[in-house]
Structure formats: structure tokens, C-alpha cells
Design a protein around this motif. Structure first.
Motif, PDB file in Angstrom:
ATOM      1  N   UNK A 198       0.968  -1.011  -0.055  1.00 27.48           N
ATOM      2  CA  UNK A 198      -0.148   0.141   0.063  1.00 27.48           C
ATOM      3  C   UNK A 198       0.834   1.359   0.227  1.00 27.48           C
ATOM      4  N   UNK A 199       1.969   1.130   0.757  1.00 31.33           N
ATOM      5  CA  UNK A 199       2.946   2.408   0.730  1.00 31.33           C
ATOM      6  C   UNK A 199       3.538   2.642  -0.618  1.00 31.33           C
ATOM      7  N   UNK A 200       3.761   1.798  -1.417  1.00 34.87           N
ATOM      8  CA  UNK A 200       4.561   1.578  -2.790  1.00 34.87           C
ATOM      9  C   UNK A 200       3.350   2.184  -3.625  1.00 34.87           C
ATOM     10  N   UNK A 201       2.267   1.561  -3.378  1.00 30.52           N
ATOM     11  CA  UNK A 201       1.026   2.083  -4.394  1.00 30.52           C
ATOM     12  C   UNK A 201       0.977   3.745  -4.260  1.00 30.52           C
ATOM     13  N   UNK A 222      -4.240   6.060   2.862  1.00 31.74           N
ATOM     14  CA  UNK A 222      -3.393   6.326   3.874  1.00 31.74           C
ATOM     15  C   UNK A 222      -3.809   6.209   5.261  1.00 31.74           C
ATOM     16  N   UNK A 223      -5.240   6.125   5.462  1.00 22.47           N
ATOM     17  CA  UNK A 223      -5.912   5.780   6.801  1.00 22.47           C
ATOM     18  C   UNK A 223      -5.790   4.520   7.069  1.00 22.47           C
ATOM     19  N   UNK A 224      -5.637   3.554   6.076  1.00 26.35           N
ATOM     20  CA  UNK A 224      -5.599   2.122   6.287  1.00 26.35           C
ATOM     21  C   UNK A 224      -4.201   2.038   6.948  1.00 26.35           C
ATOM     22  N   UNK A 225      -3.231   2.488   6.245  1.00 25.40           N
ATOM     23  CA  UNK A 225      -1.564   2.406   6.547  1.00 25.40           C
ATOM     24  C   UNK A 225      -1.665   2.837   8.345  1.00 25.40           C
TER      25      UNK A 225
END
Length: 61
Positions: free
Chosen positions: A9-12, A45-48
Motif C-alpha cells: 500500500x505504501x508503494x502504491x 493512507x488511513x488504512x496504513x
């Protein structure tokens, strides 16, 4: 929704925000995945943030 690895997710998010023209195709695909999995970049971002909060270990002494 199944749990996704934070690194993906951070890479996306990184790719979706890049200004590098050589990464245009990767940027498009990353944005598609974010929209498919979360609906928006803000929700990704919230998921992270939530996943990182769950990983914090609290020890009461």
C-alpha cells in the motif's frame, strides 16, 4: 476486505504521487489498485495509519 501488506500500500501511494515521467505506467496502475482496494488515496493512507497503530505494543508497568 482482506488485509494487505503495508509495504504494498505504501508503494502504491508513492507511485501514485510520483512526478517521474518514466514511471507513468506504474503510477497509473498503482492508482487503479488504490481505487479498487480503498476507493481513494486518503482511505489508503488511513488504512496504513490504522495498521501501524495495531502493531504498537502497549506495556503497563
Amino acid at each position: 476486505m482482506k488485509s494487505l501488506p503495508l509495504s504494498i500500500v505504501e508503494t502504491w501511494l508513492f507511485l501514485a504521487q510520483t512526478q517521474d515521467n518514466q514511471l507513468a505506467q506504474a503510477k497509473f496502475r498503482a492508482y487503479q489498485q488504490i481505487r479498487k482496494q480503498f476507493g481513494s488515496m486518503e482511505l489508503a493512507r488511513l488504512y496504513i495509519e490504522q495498521q501501524k497503530d495495531q502493531q504498537i505494543e502497549v506495556v503497563v508497568i
